[in-house]
Scaffold this motif. Structure first.
Motif, short mmCIF file in Angstrom:
data_model
loop_
_atom_site.label_atom_id
_atom_site.label_comp_id
_atom_site.label_asym_id
_atom_site.label_seq_id
_atom_site.Cartn_x
_atom_site.Cartn_y
_atom_site.Cartn_z
N THR A 97 0.84 -1.21 0.00
CA THR A 97 0.00 0.00 0.00
C THR A 97 0.86 1.25 0.00
OG1 THR A 97 -1.81 -1.13 1.14
CG2 THR A 97 -1.77 1.26 1.28
N ALA A 98 1.92 1.25 0.82
CA ALA A 98 2.82 2.40 0.85
C ALA A 98 3.52 2.59 -0.49
CB ALA A 98 3.84 2.23 1.97
N LEU A 99 3.98 1.50 -1.09
CA LEU A 99 4.68 1.58 -2.37
C LEU A 99 3.79 2.17 -3.47
CD1 LEU A 99 6.65 -1.78 -2.42
CD2 LEU A 99 7.66 0.46 -2.86
N PHE A 100 2.50 1.90 -3.41
CA PHE A 100 1.60 2.33 -4.48
C PHE A 100 0.70 3.50 -4.06
CE2 PHE A 100 3.00 -1.72 -5.97
CZ PHE A 100 2.95 -1.63 -7.36
N ALA A 101 0.98 4.11 -2.92
CA ALA A 101 0.11 5.18 -2.42
C ALA A 101 0.07 6.36 -3.40
CB ALA A 101 0.61 5.65 -1.05
N ASN A 102 -1.12 6.68 -3.88
CA ASN A 102 -1.24 7.84 -4.78
C ASN A 102 -2.67 8.37 -4.80
OD1 ASN A 102 -2.55 5.93 -6.34
ND2 ASN A 102 -1.67 6.63 -8.27
N SER A 103 -3.28 8.45 -3.63
CA SER A 103 -4.64 9.01 -3.57
C SER A 103 -4.75 10.05 -2.46
CB SER A 103 -5.67 7.89 -3.39
OG SER A 103 -5.31 6.98 -2.36
N PRO A 104 -4.07 11.20 -2.63
CA PRO A 104 -4.06 12.21 -1.57
C PRO A 104 -5.15 13.27 -1.70
CG PRO A 104 -2.44 12.80 -3.24
CD PRO A 104 -3.08 11.51 -3.69
N PHE A 105 -6.03 13.14 -2.72
CA PHE A 105 -7.01 14.19 -2.96
C PHE A 105 -8.45 13.66 -2.87
CE2 PHE A 105 -3.33 15.23 -5.76
CZ PHE A 105 -2.86 16.31 -5.02
N ARG A 106 -9.31 14.54 -2.39
CA ARG A 106 -10.74 14.26 -2.35
C ARG A 106 -11.49 15.56 -2.60
NH1 ARG A 106 -15.17 14.48 1.06
NH2 ARG A 106 -16.61 12.70 0.96
N LEU A 156 -2.17 9.77 2.30
CA LEU A 156 -1.41 9.48 1.09
C LEU A 156 -2.08 8.37 0.28
CD1 LEU A 156 2.21 9.82 2.49
CD2 LEU A 156 0.82 11.54 1.30
N SER A 157 -2.73 7.46 0.97
CA SER A 157 -3.60 6.47 0.31
C SER A 157 -4.98 6.58 0.95
CB SER A 157 -3.08 5.04 0.42
OG SER A 157 -4.02 4.13 -0.16
N TYR A 158 -5.78 7.49 0.42
CA TYR A 158 -7.14 7.64 0.94
C TYR A 158 -7.96 6.39 0.62
CZ TYR A 158 -11.54 9.87 2.22
OH TYR A 158 -12.73 10.19 2.83
N ARG A 159 -7.66 5.73 -0.50
CA ARG A 159 -8.34 4.47 -0.83
C ARG A 159 -8.17 3.47 0.30
NH1 ARG A 159 -7.27 -0.45 -1.70
NH2 ARG A 159 -5.10 0.13 -1.32
N ALA A 160 -6.94 3.32 0.79
CA ALA A 160 -6.69 2.37 1.88
C ALA A 160 -7.43 2.81 3.15
CB ALA A 160 -5.19 2.24 2.14
N TYR A 183 10.13 8.97 -1.24
CA TYR A 183 8.78 9.52 -1.09
C TYR A 183 7.86 8.94 -2.16
CZ TYR A 183 10.29 12.90 -4.69
OH TYR A 183 10.78 13.50 -5.83
N THR A 184 6.58 8.90 -1.85
CA THR A 184 5.59 8.21 -2.66
C THR A 184 5.11 9.09 -3.82
OG1 THR A 184 3.76 9.04 -1.34
CG2 THR A 184 4.77 6.96 -0.64
N ARG A 185 4.37 8.46 -4.71
CA ARG A 185 3.75 9.23 -5.78
C ARG A 185 2.73 10.21 -5.22
NH1 ARG A 185 -0.70 8.17 -9.80
NH2 ARG A 185 -0.40 9.76 -11.38
N ALA A 186 2.06 9.85 -4.12
CA ALA A 186 1.11 10.77 -3.51
C ALA A 186 1.81 12.06 -3.10
CB ALA A 186 0.47 10.11 -2.29
N GLU A 187 3.00 11.94 -2.54
CA GLU A 187 3.74 13.14 -2.14
C GLU A 187 4.23 13.92 -3.35
OE1 GLU A 187 5.96 11.83 1.88
OE2 GLU A 187 5.67 10.22 0.40
N GLU A 188 4.56 13.22 -4.42
CA GLU A 188 4.90 13.87 -5.68
C GLU A 188 3.73 14.70 -6.20
OE1 GLU A 188 4.65 11.95 -10.02
OE2 GLU A 188 6.29 11.12 -8.85
N LEU A 189 2.53 14.12 -6.16
CA LEU A 189 1.34 14.83 -6.62
C LEU A 189 1.03 16.03 -5.73
CD1 LEU A 189 -0.97 11.79 -7.48
CD2 LEU A 189 0.12 13.33 -9.11
N LEU A 190 1.18 15.86 -4.42
CA LEU A 190 0.94 16.97 -3.51
C LEU A 190 1.89 18.13 -3.77
CD1 LEU A 190 0.26 15.10 -0.15
CD2 LEU A 190 -1.28 16.74 -1.27
N GLN A 191 3.15 17.82 -4.06
CA GLN A 191 4.12 18.88 -4.36
C GLN A 191 3.72 19.64 -5.62
OE1 GLN A 191 6.49 20.03 -2.57
NE2 GLN A 191 7.61 21.33 -4.03
N LEU A 192 3.30 18.92 -6.65
CA LEU A 192 2.84 19.58 -7.88
C LEU A 192 1.61 20.43 -7.61
CD1 LEU A 192 3.27 16.61 -10.37
CD2 LEU A 192 4.52 18.77 -10.45
N TYR A 193 0.70 19.91 -6.83
CA TYR A 193 -0.54 20.61 -6.49
C TYR A 193 -0.25 21.94 -5.79
CZ TYR A 193 -4.79 21.38 -3.60
OH TYR A 193 -5.88 21.92 -2.96
#
Length: 454
Positions: free
Chosen positions: A205-214, A222-226, A426-436
Motif C-alpha cells: 500500500t505504501a509503495l503504491f500510495a497515490n490518492s491524496p485528494f478528495r 497518502l492512500s485515501y483508498r486504503a 517519497y511516494t507518488r502521492a507526495e509527488e502529486l501533492l508537491q505539484l498541487y
C-alpha cells in the motif's frame, strides 16, 4: 468487481465448499499470473466522470471495444462487461473501467496484455472524447457527479453498505485498485502465501500510495483508498488475524466465509437481495424467503467475490492492497508479488521477515500506512526500510525465475518504477501533492491533462 460466476452444480455439503477451494491446487509448472487494474474514465473537455448512456458514455466505450473481438456480457438490456480469451472487462459501481487479465505465464505476457488494452481503449476513447486516470481515489468529483452503473448487485450493495460502515459508497463509486491473482500448489503453500501476503500488504500500500485528494483538496492521507477500506464493512474486510493461527487451512477459510453476510443470489438473470444473511443459513435452508432455492456452487463462487480482505482466497490468492496507478507502475504490482510468491527461496525469506510480527503490529501498520506511507514506524525502523527489503527479496526471486522476453530481459525490470520510489524516499502521492502546491497552483484539473494515460 466480478461478473456472475459459473462453478458447477448443487452444493451437497460443506465439504463441497472446501473441495472447491482445494481444486485451486496446481503444480508449479501450471502457475499463472492474472493482473487486474481499474481506472477512472472522464470527459476530456469537462473532466467530469463518464455517465453510462449516450454517444460519449461508458456504454459507447464498451460497444466500441467490441471491434477488437471482445464479446458482450449483458444484464437485461444493458451491456455491463466484455470477455475474450480468458480475460474480461467489467464496470465498477461508478463506471471505473476494469481489465481482469487472462491467466498468463510471465509478467512479460501480462504487461503486454496491459499495453494492448491501453492501445485499444485509447483508440475508442479518442472517438468519444474520453481520458483515463490511474489513481486510488477520484481526485475532484463529488458523489453527485458519479453515475451508478446499471448492475443489480451494486443496487443491493448501495442499500446495504451504509448500515455496516461509513465509507461503503466512497469505496464503490470513487476508488480504483490494481491487484494480482496468484496460484498455490497445496494447502500448506496457500497458507504460507496468504500469511506473507497479509503481513506485507500494508508495505505494498505504501509503495503504491497515490490518492491524496478528495473533492479537489488534500484529504489528509497518502492512500485515501486504503483509509476508506478501514470502515467499509469490517465483517468482510481486514487483515484476517485468524489466518496466522494454528489450524489455518481451506476449512478454516470456509468457516469464515460461511458467516460473512451475503449480498445476493443470482437467478434467471436477476439479483435477489440477501444482504445481511449468512451463507451458512442459506445452505442450511434456514432463510424462509429463499428456502425453495437450491444452493449452487455458482452461489458460493459469487459469494467469495463479495468478501474483501487485504488478501482474498478463491481458487487462487488475490493481492488487494494497492492504489490504482500510472501505466508504467501497473506492471510493477504483479512483478513485486510474483518475485516473492513464485520463488521458494524468496517466499522463505519473506516469511522469515514477517513470521514474528504480532497481530497488533500488523494491524497498527495497516492503520497508519494510509496516512504516513513510507514514514510509518515499525519496531525500530520504518515502512520505507521494509519496502526496500521487500523489493530486494522480490528482485532476487525474479532473477532466479529467469523468465526472459524476446530480447533477453528478465521480469526484474518491471520493478524499476518501484525501486525509483524507494530510492528517492517519497511516494507518488507526495509527488502529486508537491505539484498541487507549486506548479499547479492548487488547480487539480491539471491532473487530468498531465496524468491522462491514453
Amino acid at each position: 468487481m466480478s461478473i456472475p460466476q459459473s462453478a458447477g452444480g448443487p452444493i451437497e455439503s460443506r465439504d463441497d465448499l472446501v473441495r472447491y477451494l482445494e481444486s485451486g491446487n496446481k503444480p508449479k509448472e501450471d502457475w499463472r499470473i492474472g493482473t487486474e487494474h481499474e481506472k477512472f474514465v472522464y470527459c476530456i473537455k469537462t473532466y467530469n466522470p463518464l455517465g453510462y448512456e449516450g454517444a460519449h458514455g461508458i456504454k459507447a466505450l464498451l460497444e466500441g471495444m467490441q471491434r477488437f473481438g471482445w464479446q458482450p456480457v449483458m444484464e437485461g438490456e444493458h451491456i455491463i462487461g466484455l470477455t475474450q480469451n480468458g480475460a474480461s472487462i467489467s464496470l465498477e459501481p461508478g463506471g471505473q473501467f476494469e481489465l481482469s487479465g487472462a491467466p498468463l505465464k510471465t509478467v512479460h505476457e501480462t504487461c503486454a496484455e496491459v499495453a494492448q488494452h491501453q492501445q485499444q481503449v485509447r483508440q475508442v476513447a479518442a472517438e468519444i472524447g474520453a481520458g483515463a486516470l490511474g489513481l486510488g481515489y477520484a481526485p475532484t468529483w463529488p458523489m453527485r457527479e458519479v453515475t451508478a452503473m446499471p448492475k443489480g448487485r451494486y443496487e443491493i450493495m448501495k442499500r446495504y453498505m451504509p448500515k455496516v460502515g461509513g465509507y461503503g459508497e466512497e469505496m464503490m463509486f470513487r476508488t480504483c485498485t490494481v491487484q494480482v491473482n496468484l496460484d498455490f500448489s497445496s494447502e500448506a503453500d496457500m497458507v504460507k502465501k496468504l500469511r506473507v501476503g497479509l503481513a506485507l500488504q500494508p508495505v505494498a500500500t505504501a509503495l503504491f500510495a497515490n490518492s491524496p485528494f478528495r473533492e479537489g483538496k488534500f484529504n489528509g492521507f497518502l492512500s485515501y483508498r486504503a483509509h476508506v477500506w478501514s470502515d467499509v464493512d469490517n465483517d468482510r474486510a481486514g487483515m484476517l488475524p485468524f489466518a496466522f493461527e494454528d489450524g489455518m487451512g481451506f476449512e478454516r477459510y470456509v468457516d469464515y466465509a460461511l458467516d460473512v453476510p451475503m449480498y445476493f443470489l443470482y437467478r434467471d438473470g436477476k439479483y435477489i437481495d440477501m444482504a445481511g444473511k449468512s451463507f451458512r443459513d442459506f445452505l442450511d435452508r434456514k432463510i424462509p424467503e429463499v428456502k425453495h432455492i437450491e444452493p449452487q456452487m455458482s452461489d458460493w463462487a459469487d459469494h467469495l467475490t463479495t468478501i474483501f480482505p487485504e488478501v482474498r482466497l478463491k481458487k487462487f490468492l488475490e493481492m488487494r492492497g494497492a492504489d490504482g496507478g500510472t501505466w508504467r507502475r501497473i506492471c510493477g504490482l504483479p512483478a513485486l508479488w510474483v518475485g516473492i510468491m513464485y520463488d521458494d527461496v524468496a517466499l522463505d525469506a519473506a516469511w522469515d521477515m514477517v513470521k514474528d510480527w504480532t497481530a497488533e503490529e500488523r494491524q497498527a501498520m495497516r492503520d497508519t500506512v494510509p496516512r504516513l506511507a513510507f514514514k510509518t514506524p515499525f519496531r525500530n525502523t520504518r515502512v520505507w526500510e521494509l519496502a526496500y527489503r521487500m523489493l530486494e527479496i522480490s528482485a532476487a526471486g525474479l532473477k532466479r525465475r529467469a523468465a526472459e522476453d524476446a530480447v533477453g530481459m528478465t521480469e526484474e525490470g518491471f520493478l524499476v518504477p518501484l525501486r525509483e520510489l524507494v530510492s528517492r524516499g517519497y511516494t507518488r502521492a507526495e509527488e502529486l501533492l508537491q505539484l498541487y502546491r507549486t506548479d499547479w497552483g492548487k488547480d487539480l484539473n491539471k491532473i487530468f491533462t498531465e496524468y491522462n494515460f491514453l
